[in-house]
Scaffold this motif. Structure first.
Motif, PDB file in Angstrom:
ATOM      1  N   GLY A   4       0.845  -1.191   0.000  1.00 57.43           N
ATOM      2  CA  GLY A   4       0.000   0.000   0.000  1.00 57.43           C
ATOM      3  C   GLY A   4       0.873   1.230   0.000  1.00 57.43           C
ATOM      4  O   GLY A   4       0.534   2.265  -0.568  1.00 57.43           O
ATOM      5  N   VAL A   5       2.021   1.111   0.626  1.00 60.55           N
ATOM      6  CA  VAL A   5       3.113   2.078   0.545  1.00 60.55           C
ATOM      7  C   VAL A   5       4.362   1.279   0.152  1.00 60.55           C
ATOM      8  O   VAL A   5       4.372   0.055   0.208  1.00 60.55           O
ATOM      9  N   ARG A   6       5.393   1.983  -0.236  1.00 61.66           N
ATOM     10  CA  ARG A   6       6.625   1.295  -0.612  1.00 61.66           C
ATOM     11  C   ARG A   6       7.252   0.659   0.624  1.00 61.66           C
ATOM     12  O   ARG A   6       7.499   1.333   1.620  1.00 61.66           O
ATOM     13  N   ALA A   7       7.504  -0.629   0.554  1.00 60.41           N
ATOM     14  CA  ALA A   7       8.133  -1.358   1.662  1.00 60.41           C
ATOM     15  C   ALA A   7       9.401  -2.022   1.138  1.00 60.41           C
ATOM     16  O   ALA A   7       9.452  -2.470  -0.010  1.00 60.41           O
ATOM     17  N   PHE A   8      10.421  -2.081   1.999  1.00 57.13           N
ATOM     18  CA  PHE A   8      11.714  -2.641   1.593  1.00 57.13           C
ATOM     19  C   PHE A   8      12.034  -3.886   2.408  1.00 57.13           C
ATOM     20  O   PHE A   8      11.854  -3.917   3.629  1.00 57.13           O
ATOM     21  N   MET A   9      12.480  -4.926   1.716  1.00 61.37           N
ATOM     22  CA  MET A   9      12.928  -6.150   2.368  1.00 61.37           C
ATOM     23  C   MET A   9      14.420  -6.340   2.064  1.00 61.37           C
ATOM     24  O   MET A   9      14.796  -6.621   0.927  1.00 61.37           O
ATOM     25  N   PRO A  10      15.287  -6.149   3.061  1.00 61.24           N
ATOM     26  CA  PRO A  10      16.729  -6.330   2.834  1.00 61.24           C
ATOM     27  C   PRO A  10      17.032  -7.747   2.356  1.00 61.24           C
ATOM     28  O   PRO A  10      16.327  -8.708   2.718  1.00 61.24           O
ATOM     29  N   ALA A  11      18.079  -7.895   1.557  1.00 60.32           N
ATOM     30  CA  ALA A  11      18.451  -9.211   1.032  1.00 60.32           C
ATOM     31  C   ALA A  11      18.697 -10.213   2.147  1.00 60.32           C
ATOM     32  O   ALA A  11      18.387 -11.402   2.013  1.00 60.32           O
ATOM     33  N   SER A  12      19.214  -9.741   3.276  1.00 59.66           N
ATOM     34  CA  SER A  12      19.512 -10.631   4.398  1.00 59.66           C
ATOM     35  C   SER A  12      18.253 -11.102   5.124  1.00 59.66           C
ATOM     36  O   SER A  12      18.329 -11.965   6.001  1.00 59.66           O
ATOM     37  N   HIS A  13      17.108 -10.555   4.756  1.00 56.52           N
ATOM     38  CA  HIS A  13      15.855 -10.928   5.405  1.00 56.52           C
ATOM     39  C   HIS A  13      14.887 -11.643   4.460  1.00 56.52           C
ATOM     40  O   HIS A  13      13.721 -11.819   4.797  1.00 56.52           O
ATOM     41  N   VAL A  14      15.390 -12.059   3.302  1.00 58.07           N
ATOM     42  CA  VAL A  14      14.515 -12.739   2.337  1.00 58.07           C
ATOM     43  C   VAL A  14      14.360 -14.214   2.684  1.00 58.07           C
ATOM     44  O   VAL A  14      13.254 -14.772   2.645  1.00 58.07           O
ATOM     45  N   GLU A  15      15.460 -14.886   3.003  1.00 52.42           N
ATOM     46  CA  GLU A  15      15.448 -16.310   3.343  1.00 52.42           C
ATOM     47  C   GLU A  15      16.243 -16.523   4.627  1.00 52.42           C
ATOM     48  O   GLU A  15      16.931 -15.623   5.115  1.00 52.42           O
ATOM     49  N   ARG A  16      16.193 -17.733   5.137  1.00 45.88           N
ATOM     50  CA  ARG A  16      16.979 -18.059   6.335  1.00 45.88           C
ATOM     51  C   ARG A  16      18.462 -18.140   6.000  1.00 45.88           C
ATOM     52  O   ARG A  16      19.302 -17.946   6.870  1.00 45.88           O
ATOM     53  N   GLY A  17      18.764 -18.432   4.751  1.00 47.53           N
ATOM     54  CA  GLY A  17      20.147 -18.489   4.295  1.00 47.53           C
ATOM     55  C   GLY A  17      20.403 -17.462   3.208  1.00 47.53           C
ATOM     56  O   GLY A  17      19.513 -16.701   2.812  1.00 47.53           O
ATOM     57  N   TYR A  18      21.611 -17.437   2.706  1.00 45.06           N
ATOM     58  CA  TYR A  18      22.013 -16.466   1.686  1.00 45.06           C
ATOM     59  C   TYR A  18      21.376 -16.788   0.340  1.00 45.06           C
ATOM     60  O   TYR A  18      21.318 -17.957  -0.066  1.00 45.06           O
ATOM     61  N   VAL A  19      20.889 -15.756  -0.357  1.00 42.74           N
ATOM     62  CA  VAL A  19      20.326 -15.910  -1.700  1.00 42.74           C
ATOM     63  C   VAL A  19      21.137 -15.041  -2.649  1.00 42.74           C
ATOM     64  O   VAL A  19      21.180 -13.819  -2.500  1.00 42.74           O
ATOM     65  N   ALA A  20      21.773 -15.670  -3.626  1.00 44.00           N
ATOM     66  CA  ALA A  20      22.627 -14.931  -4.552  1.00 44.00           C
ATOM     67  C   ALA A  20      21.823 -14.122  -5.565  1.00 44.00           C
ATOM     68  O   ALA A  20      22.211 -13.009  -5.940  1.00 44.00           O
ATOM     69  N   ASP A  21      20.706 -14.662  -6.036  1.00 44.43           N
ATOM     70  CA  ASP A  21      19.905 -14.008  -7.066  1.00 44.43           C
ATOM     71  C   ASP A  21      18.476 -13.826  -6.557  1.00 44.43           C
ATOM     72  O   ASP A  21      17.753 -14.803  -6.357  1.00 44.43           O
ATOM     73  N   LEU A  22      18.066 -12.578  -6.379  1.00 48.20           N
ATOM     74  CA  LEU A  22      16.736 -12.282  -5.856  1.00 48.20           C
ATOM     75  C   LEU A  22      15.696 -12.047  -6.946  1.00 48.20           C
ATOM     76  O   LEU A  22      14.521 -11.833  -6.640  1.00 48.20           O
ATOM     77  N   SER A  23      16.106 -12.086  -8.205  1.00 45.99           N
ATOM     78  CA  SER A  23      15.196 -11.738  -9.300  1.00 45.99           C
ATOM     79  C   SER A  23      13.983 -12.664  -9.378  1.00 45.99           C
ATOM     80  O   SER A  23      12.920 -12.258  -9.855  1.00 45.99           O
ATOM     81  N   GLY A  24      14.120 -13.895  -8.915  1.00 41.21           N
ATOM     82  CA  GLY A  24      13.016 -14.848  -8.991  1.00 41.21           C
ATOM     83  C   GLY A  24      11.847 -14.495  -8.090  1.00 41.21           C
ATOM     84  O   GLY A  24      10.741 -15.033  -8.256  1.00 41.21           O
ATOM     85  N   TYR A  25      12.055 -13.589  -7.147  1.00 43.12           N
ATOM     86  CA  TYR A  25      10.972 -13.187  -6.239  1.00 43.12           C
ATOM     87  C   TYR A  25      10.085 -12.102  -6.843  1.00 43.12           C
ATOM     88  O   TYR A  25       8.950 -11.917  -6.394  1.00 43.12           O
ATOM     89  N   VAL A  26      10.605 -11.376  -7.848  1.00 42.43           N
ATOM     90  CA  VAL A  26       9.838 -10.292  -8.465  1.00 42.43           C
ATOM     91  C   VAL A  26       8.609 -10.876  -9.162  1.00 42.43           C
ATOM     92  O   VAL A  26       8.704 -11.823  -9.935  1.00 42.43           O
ATOM     93  N   GLY A  27       7.449 -10.303  -8.865  1.00 43.66           N
ATOM     94  CA  GLY A  27       6.207 -10.792  -9.456  1.00 43.66           C
ATOM     95  C   GLY A  27       5.485 -11.805  -8.587  1.00 43.66           C
ATOM     96  O   GLY A  27       4.367 -12.205  -8.913  1.00 43.66           O
ATOM     97  N   THR A  28       6.113 -12.228  -7.484  1.00 48.19           N
ATOM     98  CA  THR A  28       5.466 -13.169  -6.570  1.00 48.19           C
ATOM     99  C   THR A  28       4.882 -12.417  -5.371  1.00 48.19           C
ATOM    100  O   THR A  28       5.177 -11.245  -5.156  1.00 48.19           O
ATOM    101  N   THR A  29       4.069 -13.111  -4.606  1.00 47.67           N
ATOM    102  CA  THR A  29       3.520 -12.560  -3.365  1.00 47.67           C
ATOM    103  C   THR A  29       4.103 -13.337  -2.197  1.00 47.67           C
ATOM    104  O   THR A  29       4.102 -14.573  -2.210  1.00 47.67           O
ATOM    105  N   VAL A  30       4.622 -12.632  -1.207  1.00 48.72           N
ATOM    106  CA  VAL A  30       5.279 -13.279  -0.077  1.00 48.72           C
ATOM    107  C   VAL A  30       4.637 -12.846   1.233  1.00 48.72           C
ATOM    108  O   VAL A  30       4.029 -11.779   1.326  1.00 48.72           O
ATOM    109  N   ARG A  31       4.773 -13.690   2.261  1.00 47.53           N
ATOM    110  CA  ARG A  31       4.347 -13.357   3.611  1.00 47.53           C
ATOM    111  C   ARG A  31       5.571 -12.877   4.384  1.00 47.53           C
ATOM    112  O   ARG A  31       6.648 -13.467   4.289  1.00 47.53           O
ATOM    113  N   ALA A  32       5.404 -11.808   5.142  1.00 49.88           N
ATOM    114  CA  ALA A  32       6.541 -11.254   5.872  1.00 49.88           C
ATOM    115  C   ALA A  32       6.055 -10.529   7.113  1.00 49.88           C
ATOM    116  O   ALA A  32       4.876 -10.183   7.242  1.00 49.88           O
TER     117      ALA A  32
END
Length: 212
Positions: free
Chosen positions: A130-158
């Motif tokens: 509803g407003v711009r929200a930011f999710m740091p790369a270190s908070h996307v998964e429990r472990g390291y994710v090298a490429d975050l592009s696959g999340y664009v266009g999806t809906t996530v719970r956070a």
């Protein structure tokens, strides 16, 4: 006399809606252009949402977001002339006004929210809450994710881990939610284990004295 009374009643129903600056109303999209959108809010003329007051997250164009016939909330910004003929509206501010209240409630209750991921930027993901929200790369998964592009266009719970309306700051964490769910599953598993049970497991590590 009856006919005249009916005519007056009809005239009152068809009279344009009186609008005030800052008022939140619902309108119908009647035209979509490159630099504006026209909306019918019951005023004597259609209201204009300039491009700067549209919601175009992720670099989208107006015709990718808005369709003729859409019902959308808008805030009245004012009039372009003293005769109140040219009405200026904002869809962005209407959505943000509603969103901040909902985000505050979720933040205070510690409840997760579902948000579309609209863009990958340096350091993380941009989400539409509803407003711009930011999710740091270190908070996307429990472990390291090298490429975050696959999340664009999806809906996530956070979870909302930081909220500051004055600074227009919303920070999300999917990692914290995943860790909470993992802890809950571990507790449920430990509570259900009994001596003598046969369980399938995955070898996570080997040492001289055994396997984990």
């Amino acid at each position: 006399a009856t006919g005249a009374g009916e005519g007056a009643a009809i005239g009152e129903q068809m009279a344009p809606t009186r609008l005030n600056r800052g008022q939140l109303v619902t309108g119908t999209v009647v035209q979509v252009a490159e630099d504006h959108v026209l909306v019918d809010v019951g005023h004597k003329s259609d209201g204009t949402i300039p491009r700067s007051e549209l919601r175009l997250l992720g670099g989208k164009q107006p015709d990718q977001v808005y369709r003729v016939g859409d019902q959308i909330p808008v805030v009245v910004l004012g009039f372009a002339d003293k005769a109140e003929g040219s009405l200026l509206l904002s869809h962005r501010r209407a959505v943000e006004r509603q969103a901040w209240d909902q985000l505050r409630q979720a933040f205070e209750a510690g409840e997760p929210i579902e948000v579309p991921v609209v863009e990958q930027v340096k350091g993380g993901l941009v989400c539409d809450a509803g407003v711009r929200a930011f999710m740091p790369a270190s908070h996307v998964e429990r472990g390291y994710v090298a490429d975050l592009s696959g999340y664009v266009g999806t809906t996530v719970r956070a979870k909302i881990i930081e909220l500051d309306r004055n600074k227009r700051r919303v920070i999300l964490s999917r990692k914290e939610l995943l860790e909470e769910e993992a802890r809950r599953r571990a507790e449920e598993t430990l509570a259900s284990l009994e001596e003598g049970q046969v369980r399938a497991g995955v070898v996570k590590g080997l040492t001289d004295f055994g396997a984990f």
